[in-house]
Design an enzyme around this catalytic site. Sequence first.
Site, short mmCIF file in Angstrom:
data_model
loop_
_atom_site.label_atom_id
_atom_site.label_comp_id
_atom_site.label_asym_id
_atom_site.label_seq_id
_atom_site.Cartn_x
_atom_site.Cartn_y
_atom_site.Cartn_z
N CYS A 388 27.46 43.70 46.28
CA CYS A 388 28.23 44.93 46.49
C CYS A 388 27.33 46.15 46.29
CB CYS A 388 29.47 44.95 45.62
SG CYS A 388 30.71 46.06 46.29
N HIS A 514 31.86 40.27 46.84
CA HIS A 514 31.69 39.75 45.47
C HIS A 514 31.86 38.23 45.51
CE1 HIS A 514 31.51 43.46 43.12
NE2 HIS A 514 32.40 43.96 43.95
N GLU A 516 30.81 36.09 43.64
CA GLU A 516 30.94 35.46 42.31
C GLU A 516 32.37 35.03 42.01
OE1 GLU A 516 30.15 38.61 42.93
OE2 GLU A 516 31.01 40.03 41.51
N1 GLN Z 1 30.43 51.93 44.06
C1 GLN Z 1 30.28 51.18 45.26
C2 GLN Z 1 31.41 51.40 46.24
O1 GLN Z 1 32.46 51.86 45.89
C3 GLN Z 1 30.11 49.71 44.94
C4 GLN Z 1 31.32 49.08 44.32
C5 GLN Z 1 31.05 47.72 43.74
O2 GLN Z 1 29.91 47.36 43.50
N2 GLN Z 1 32.09 46.95 43.52
O3 GLN Z 1 31.27 51.09 47.40
#
Ligand code: GLN
Length: 550
Positions: A388, A514, A516
């Site tokens: 992410c 994500h 994970e």
């Molecule tokens: N801050 C980033 C966004 O909003 C990444 C968010 C995250 O890593 N879950 O896109």
Amino acid sequence: MSPDVGRTRFIFFTGGVSSSLGKGLTASSLGRLLKCRGLRVTMCKLDPYINVDPGTMNPFEHGEVFVTEDGGETDLDLGHYERFIDENLHKDSNATTGRIYSAVIAKERRGDYLGKTVQVIPHVTDEIKERIRRLGSDDVDVVIVEIGGTVGDIEIVPFLEAIRQFRRDVGRENVCYVHLTLVPYLGPTGEQKTKPTQHSVTELRSRGIQPDVIVCRSDRMISEDLKRKISLLCDVPIEAVVSAVDAANIYQIPLVIHEEGMDRYVLDLLGYDEDAHPIDLSRWERLVEQVDAATTPVRIGIIGKYVDLPDAYLSVVEALRHAGFHHGAKVDIDWIQAATVPDLLEREGLRGYDGLVIPGGFGERGVEGKIAAAGHARTHDIPLLGLCLGLQVMVIDAARSLAGLEGANSREFDPATPYPVVDLMDDQNDVVDKGGTMRLGSYGARLEAGSQVARAYGAEIVSERHRHRYEVNPRYRARLEEGGLVCSGTSPDGRLVEFIELPGHPFWIGTQAHPEFKSRPDQPHPLFRELIGASLARAEGRDPHLIDLA
Ligand code: GLN
């Protein structure tokens, strides 16, 4: 039994004496054992805090926000539940005081209460019961409900009242109350003490709930004598006193409580015929053997912002461990504070690590350190998985270093950047100035045939869970690709970049998702599996190309 819950039975877990005794893990472990007996199990967590969901809570304080397939932002215990019972849960598998009151207040505003005075009993308790009841269906045999916090907390009272009433609503024989307590060992006198357990059971009883099973957490086994004492004082049969001694690893907990006969006792209590539900523990036992055999050390650095509370990255750590089990590797994790990376790079670099992970995150602090780490991994052939925000910093590094876009950044961190290579999008995936919709939950992606990620997954159509607002800006994609970055996975319409990689690098892979959250102990996620594979290869000085591992 009321007809609307079909044949579903309900198990309620409460906790006493102290928090952090592993109530969620114990509940998950019982869930797994019942599943191993052929029952269809689902789980739910009721949290007494007032936030509507944990999405707005500081990970420093509360740990990770676990995201479900349907985009629920939930308590991290749901991650344990999913990993242990191997079932996907959903938004409704977690509710807080805040969520319940919002629903009650919305009904009041709509006039649903027909002019009545709206009160905790019955309106709030009815709302809680309705949520529990909804989890029962013809496809579910057992619903396990964990009540967060400990008995005696002010906020927990409506929940205890609701689960007390619930037994009357659906019939005594369909409900089981499990209470988890602490039996401390006092060094100076060399004794284990039952007094805290007695007090917390008394507290529970004062709310009208007599536990059916008492699980005693302790650093050593509870003797038969002590069990007899607890049985007598807390008024439960001796077989219902379970000694849940600290386990060497969390995967042993199901085996520990099975040894104690807990699943058999609960099965019987809920009216199931034991002969019709023999246990098959073979898969779980194989996992535990695998865990014990995972000894080859591999050193992984996690570069994050919330490194003082590792629970903030719980699913990432678990996914790394699962991948380790697969390879027979013991994953040693080093927490690297992102803000210290520039210093670290000046002094010694990140040479000592076999692999790196840059996990998700929000806000500017430490971002330059993460970008520097991504660049260092890129130029030093260190395996790196970006999750992410991790992908976003890899894109920023590639933009600055490979595509010549000096000052490139995400508009999250530098609203005035000349090259917003990561930006906010609207519903049509077009760049917007403000707002931006949070992408939450499961989204499909198409992977490029033959790419490293496609080989890792062994598939070209995949789906992963998301939780972010920013995306790789499609306007810069061509520039990035000219620089050598490969966007190896996109949204089905081809507009959003979901996966990136760098040909020729052993493993420099980022995903906007994500992954994970989808790793399971005996089915490691392919990207984590290949990251650990590449990291082991680096540790052992082998040719680490993923392409050879496939
Ligand atoms: N801050 C980033 C966004 O909003 C990444 C968010 C995250 O890593 N879950 O896109």
